[in-house]
Scaffold this active site. Structure first.
Site, PDB file in Angstrom:
ATOM      1  N   LYS B  78       0.889  -1.299   0.132  1.00 52.07           N
ATOM      2  CA  LYS B  78       0.015  -0.002  -0.122  1.00 52.07           C
ATOM      3  C   LYS B  78       0.790   1.017  -0.146  1.00 52.07           C
ATOM      4  O   LYS B  78       2.035   1.276   0.603  1.00 52.07           O
ATOM      5  CB  LYS B  78      -1.004  -0.213   1.194  1.00 52.07           C
ATOM      6  CG  LYS B  78      -2.097   1.206   1.415  1.00 52.07           C
ATOM      7  CD  LYS B  78      -2.938   1.064   2.455  1.00 52.07           C
ATOM      8  CE  LYS B  78      -3.943   2.078   2.517  1.00 52.07           C
ATOM      9  NZ  LYS B  78      -4.846   1.896   3.729  1.00 52.07           N
ATOM     10  N   SER B 180      -9.857   2.120   2.625  1.00 56.36           N
ATOM     11  CA  SER B 180      -9.025   2.827   1.721  1.00 56.36           C
ATOM     12  C   SER B 180      -8.026   1.842   1.073  1.00 56.36           C
ATOM     13  O   SER B 180      -7.516   2.287   0.300  1.00 56.36           O
ATOM     14  CB  SER B 180      -8.053   3.878   2.549  1.00 56.36           C
ATOM     15  OG  SER B 180      -7.503   2.997   3.512  1.00 56.36           O
ATOM     16  N   SER B 204     -10.606   0.134   6.963  1.00 56.37           N
ATOM     17  CA  SER B 204      -9.911   0.308   5.499  1.00 56.37           C
ATOM     18  C   SER B 204      -9.254  -0.962   5.425  1.00 56.37           C
ATOM     19  O   SER B 204      -8.676  -1.001   3.958  1.00 56.37           O
ATOM     20  CB  SER B 204      -8.733   1.169   5.647  1.00 56.37           C
ATOM     21  OG  SER B 204      -9.377   2.598   5.294  1.00 56.37           O
TER      22      SER B 204
END
Lengths: 95, 513
Positions: B78, B180, B204
């Site tokens: 990420k 997210s 998330s």
């Protein structure tokens, strides 16, 4: 509680975010929607309740007071938008 | 032989050790898959050269019989994790072309254990969002698409993909992957890596995992070091993996977790062998079902899925008990005070002086204000402003202090529940299945926030939570269940998660890209 246009301007300035005049009304609506949503917390009885400071009980860790890092000024400055020598360059602050 | 990208992380690990294929072949298969899947926008930076170099090193270790736990296994990272000499942006314009001179602790541990980096994954800007639509690199596309089904939701749930007729007229509306960690979830679901790192502040990891039919675990606060992860809300942020199976999540978490002197909130306790928790008996465990998670107007298919989950765990020998978590409904509003407050403080560092974007202004204040106006997207600006307001003079007690008191009550609810002998709590993971890109653009921000209604309580209390795919919606999209555990009892979540996975089967998106 809700915010008026002047408060939106004040918050934006406190947050150091430039906001154009034509954005104020929209932002005000959005902020007020969020504030209305969180308003329901006022119905919770919180008398005598300690505010949370740490989700997992832990003692603050301490370490020996000694230098563990340093001598990496090139690393620190590597991403500077503007620099001069070993300094970050900013617009004039003091006349 | 199965396509290399379709292997699970555990299968690939075993295949590499048996020398059935090489780490170089495994990396190359993923590099090609990533190139062919750019329409999904999962990767914001591909690092094929790094991947090949790491794979070469892995092959040497494998050949020498010196393989580390993740030797040669290609992962996606990420873009919230700082990676040394590799651009890290948190998917915000304000970080511009920021290239860290250091590596996050979590990724350091992954490389220490032999993993291979494929690239950086898309996410909502500063992890603020539930649809991956706030990224400055644009939205990520969910590999799942709606299929119209001819069966009713409850039987579709029981039968999984087999009852969904893909020849039916489907809708090609591109769907969000959740957020997210949308890039992480999509990269895993679309076979663009074997596993991915992710972070979870209010849901998330678990919400995008659910929207893509993948597994995601947010460990206990303090389990993984936050050092080198771009900060959103420091008292809530935790790193965790997204993977295709529960076993894979257990393997990755073991490498990601552990004490780090550089994060004073990371916990100094041994990391268990999570994989060993899989297959342990569920018989005799007590599972709590919280009535407060039964929302008014909740889709019947979500309720049906939940009931199915209860039945599966009961069949596996668990005792099911009703529990009460009375402050559940206050978790989301309290979160929308605590998280923006901490964010407004954390994001004060983006001022155009030391790194990232700088927009010239009349004076230094003007430079700050223009930089932050141009560098932050709309959602981030909104949250920073809310946070600034609730922390401002005269409002602190009414908002922030009250929210932190409510947080104490939320945590107490869980503690009382666990004190009664409950081993884990079962809930739905999300209130709906994936929605269309742009579908909520005109809605109030609150509507988007409601995505996290089942997950946010877990962050507020610092507990571990795992989301496991459990069925398909009437539209043929993945739905998931969440298990919430005691602090640092991730092992029980892996045991129970594996039991759910075994009962529900796995869910794979048909390739169309």
């Amino acid at each position: 509680m809700s915010v008026d246009a002047a408060t939106v301007r004040r918050i934006a300035h406190l947050a150091r975010i430039a906001v154009a005049d034509d954005e104020i009304a929209h932002l005000q609506g959005e902020l007020n929607a969020i504030l209305a949503f969180v308003e329901q917390l006022s119905e919770v009885i919180t008398d005598g309740i300690e505010p949370m400071t740490s989700v997992i009980p832990m003692e603050m860790k301490k370490r020996e007071d000694k230098v563990t890092d340093g001598g990496i000024s090139e690393d620190v400055l590597r991403n500077a938008p503007a620099r001069e020598g070993n300094y970050f360059l900013v617009p004039k602050v003091v006349e | 032989m199965t396509e290399l990208t379709a292997l699970t992380l555990a299968e690939a690990r075993d295949g590499l050790r048996k020398r059935a294929f090489s780490a170089a072949e495994l990396a190359d298969a993923h590099i090609v898959a990533i190139e062919q899947a750019r329409a999904l926008n999962a990767y914001v930076l591909e690092t094929p050269d790094t991947a090949r170099a790491m794979a070469k090193n892995a092959d040497a270790r494998l050949k020498a019989g010196d393989a580390r736990p993740l030797e040669g296994l290609p992962l996606g990272i990420k873009d919230l994790f700082a990676t040394k000499d590799v651009r890290t942006t948190a998917c915000s314009r304000i970080l511009d072309n920021f290239v860290p001179t250091y590596e996050s602790t979590v990724t350091t541990q992954l490389w220490r254990d032999g993993a291979v980096m494929l690239g950086k994954l898309n996410n909502d800007e500063f992890a603020m969002g539930s649809s991956n639509e706030t990224s400055c690199f644009g939205p990520v596309v969910n590999p799942w698409r709606r299929t119209r089904t001819r069966v009713n939701p409850s039987s579709a749930l029981q039968e999984g993909a087999s009852r969904v007729d893909p020849t039916c007229d489907g809708s090609n509306t591109p769907l969000v992957p959740g957020g997210s960690s949308g890039g992480s979830a999509v990269a895993v679901a679309a076979l663009l890596c074997l596993g991915a790192t992710a972070t979870d502040t209010g849901g998330s990891i678990r919400q995008p995992a659910t929207f893509t039919g993948t597994v995601g675990i947010k460990p206990t606060y303090g389990r993984c070091s936050r050092w080198g992860i771009v900060a959103f809300a420091s008292s809530l942020d935790q790193a965790g993996p997204i993977t295709r199976t529960v076993r894979d999540a257990a393997i990755l978490l073991r490498s990601m977790a552990g004490h780090d002197p550089k994060d004073s909130t990371s916990v100094d306790r041994a990391v268990p062998d999570y994989e060993a928790a899989l297959g342990k008996p569920v018989k005799g465990m007590t599972i709590g079902i919280p009535n407060e998670y039964r929302l008014d107007g909740m889709a019947p298919e979500i309720d049906a899925l939940w009931k199915q989950g209860v039945a599966w765990l009961k069949d596996a020998g668990a005792n099911i008990v009703d529990v009460s978590l009375p402050h559940t409904k206050y978790a989301l509003p309290a979160y929308y005070i605590v998280a923006p407050a901490e964010a407004s403080s954390n994001l004060a560092r983006y001022d155009g002086v030391r790194y990232g974007l700088r927009s010239p202004g009349r004076d230094v204040i003007g430079m700050y204000e223009k930089t932050r106006a141009e560098g932050f997207g709309a959602e981030v600006r909104r949250r920073v402003m809310i946070g600034t307001y609730v922390l401002s003079a005269g409002y602190y007690d009414a908002y922030y202090l009250r929210a932190q008191k409510v947080r104490t009550l939320i945590k107490r609810d869980f503690e009382e529940c666990f004190a009664k002998g409950v081993d884990a709590i079962l809930t739905p993971a999300t209130p709906t299945d994936a929605f269309g890109i742009g579908e909520k653009a005109g809605a109030s921000p609150i509507e988007m926030y409601l995505n996290d209604v089942f997950t946010v309580t877990v962050n507020m209390a610092g507990l571990p939570g795992i989301a496991v795919p459990a069925g398909l919606s009437a539209d043929g999209l993945p739905l998931g269940l969440q298990l919430i555990g005691r602090p640092f009892d991730e092992e029980t979540l892996f045991t129970l998660g594996a039991a759910l996975e075994q009962a529900a089967g796995r869910f794979k998106a048909e390739r169309w890209w």
